[in-house]
Design an enzyme around this catalytic site. Structure first.
Site, PDB file in Angstrom:
ATOM      1  N   ARG A 164       0.780  -1.061  -0.073  1.00  0.00           N
ATOM      2  CA  ARG A 164       0.013  -0.015  -0.099  1.00  0.00           C
ATOM      3  C   ARG A 164       0.916   1.220   0.033  1.00  0.00           C
ATOM      4  O   ARG A 164       0.490   2.213   0.637  1.00  0.00           O
ATOM      5  CB  ARG A 164      -1.045   0.051   1.120  1.00  0.00           C
ATOM      6  N   SER A 246     -10.886  -0.158   3.389  1.00  0.00           N
ATOM      7  CA  SER A 246     -10.041  -0.661   4.453  1.00  0.00           C
ATOM      8  C   SER A 246      -9.380   0.417   5.051  1.00  0.00           C
ATOM      9  O   SER A 246      -8.549   1.268   4.368  1.00  0.00           O
ATOM     10  CB  SER A 246      -9.175  -1.815   4.034  1.00  0.00           C
ATOM     11  N   GLU A 346      -4.707   3.783   6.059  1.00  0.00           N
ATOM     12  CA  GLU A 346      -4.193   3.744   4.831  1.00  0.00           C
ATOM     13  C   GLU A 346      -4.633   4.997   3.958  1.00  0.00           C
ATOM     14  O   GLU A 346      -3.910   5.822   3.230  1.00  0.00           O
ATOM     15  CB  GLU A 346      -5.092   2.783   4.178  1.00  0.00           C
TER      16      GLU A 346
END
Length: 350
Positions: A164, A246, A346
């Protein structure tokens, strides 16, 4: 090039947070960026690049000049015995691009179906799901330096992909560093889809779908449909219940740290990685701390998946960025106090 003023950003972020852009320019190509640089009013303005808004938390109005990326285009660039090379404009909807590739006989992205956002955001986040990450299917991208107007092309190595993560999320720490955070506007992305195609099926949810269908050799279209069904069963539709997908990265620990946690919590969900580290399921950690279904103001933890924070106020009384971050920090504190692990968000907080 028309620069709009006082533009509502609620339609442009998947959380549905109410905020406004003091000024916004719609970018449909490199020429629009250059036009802003040639305009004395906007030449030196601080800028913020906005794609699909699926990975941001707005904590207030955006004072920077917002560059809303709306670059379109989708085509097969090249076909070789070893791969299909497909190019998409940065403003294209990611899920629709995945659908197009599969329907047109260019498989390889099907495991990444139904991830919200646009194509330009995919390499920034190095999106991934069900055993496939963007870097596994990446060829190259084109971008423009919003400070200089210079266009450039990057291959996978120069994108510095991680979990990520990418070069687009880092600010240079020194004169020799190559961080591109706040500097690059991605215009087009090219994908290398390997031939012959091989399905990626090593996840429990997919194995269940194969068993239910009595099909051990699914097509790419069948996998696409399975992934869509799995994600819809687990995750809320952001158009109905605002969210940013998420919210936390799955943390990695050493085998020794994992063994220590297992000794106290034997049911912890964990996955061994190729580099010897152990990835822990952040959703399981959050659920174990009792957060599933809980709320702070209009920010809540989704009942079906503790990794997802949602907007419980809807359009009538929408969540604020402050409520989202207050909830996120409370979750981080709980997980650290119980497991000694710091969860990393994130989304980009603006």
């Amino acid at each position: 090039m028309i620069v709009e003023s006082n533009v509502p950003l609620q339609p442009y972020n998947s959380f549905g947070i109410v905020a406004r852009a003091h000024h916004l320019a719609r970018i449909t190509g490199e020429a629009d960026v250059q036009a802003l640089r040639d305009d004395a009013e906007w030449r030196d303005a601080s800028r913020f690049v906005l794609g699909g808004g699926s990975n941001i938390v707005l904590t207030g109005d955006v004072k920077q000049l917002v560059l809303k990326v709306e670059i379109k285009g989708l085509r097969l660039v090249e076909e070789t015995p070893r791969a299909w090379i497909v190019e998409a404009g940065a403003g294209e909807n990611w899920h629709e691009v995945v659908r197009w590739t599969v329907e047109n006989g260019f498989p390889g992205l099907e495991n990444l179906a139904l991830i919200p956002g646009t194509v330009g955001g995919a390499p920034v986040q190095n999106i991934g799901a069900y055993g496939v990450e963007l870097q596994d299917r990446f060829e190259s991208l084109d971008a423009i330096d919003i400070n200089t107007g210079r266009t450039f092309t990057l291959d996978a190595a120069r994108c510095a992909f991680g979990y990520r993560d990418s070069v687009f999320k880092h600010v240079p720490a020194g004169p020799n560093d190559f961080g591109l955070a706040g500097r690059a506007l991605i215009t087009r992305v090219r994908f290398r889809l390997p031939r012959p195609w091989k399905p990626v099926l090593g996840y429990v949810d997919l194995e269940k779908k194969m068993a239910e269908a009595a099909n051990i050799e699914p097509t790419a279209m069948q996998i696409f449909d399975w992934i869509v069904a799995i994600r819809r069963a687990k995750l809320p539709d952001w158009r109905v219940l605002g969210n940013a997908g998420s919210f936390f990265k799955n943390p990695t620990v050493t085998p020794e740290q994992c063994a220590d946690i297992i000794a106290r919590d034997p049911k912890i969900v964990h996955y061994p990685m190729d580099d010897g580290s152990i990835k822990l399921a952040a959703g399981w950690l959050i659920d174990a701390c009792g957060w599933k279904g809980k709320s702070v103001g209009n920010a809540g933890v989704y009942e079906r998946q503790a990794l997802v924070l949602v907007n419980r106020g809807g359009n009538a009384d929408p969540v604020t960025g402050g409520e989202v971050m207050t909830l996120a920090k409370a979750i981080q504190t709980s997980v650290y106090e119980r497991f000694g692990i710091r969860l990393e968000p994130e989304p980009v907080v603006v």
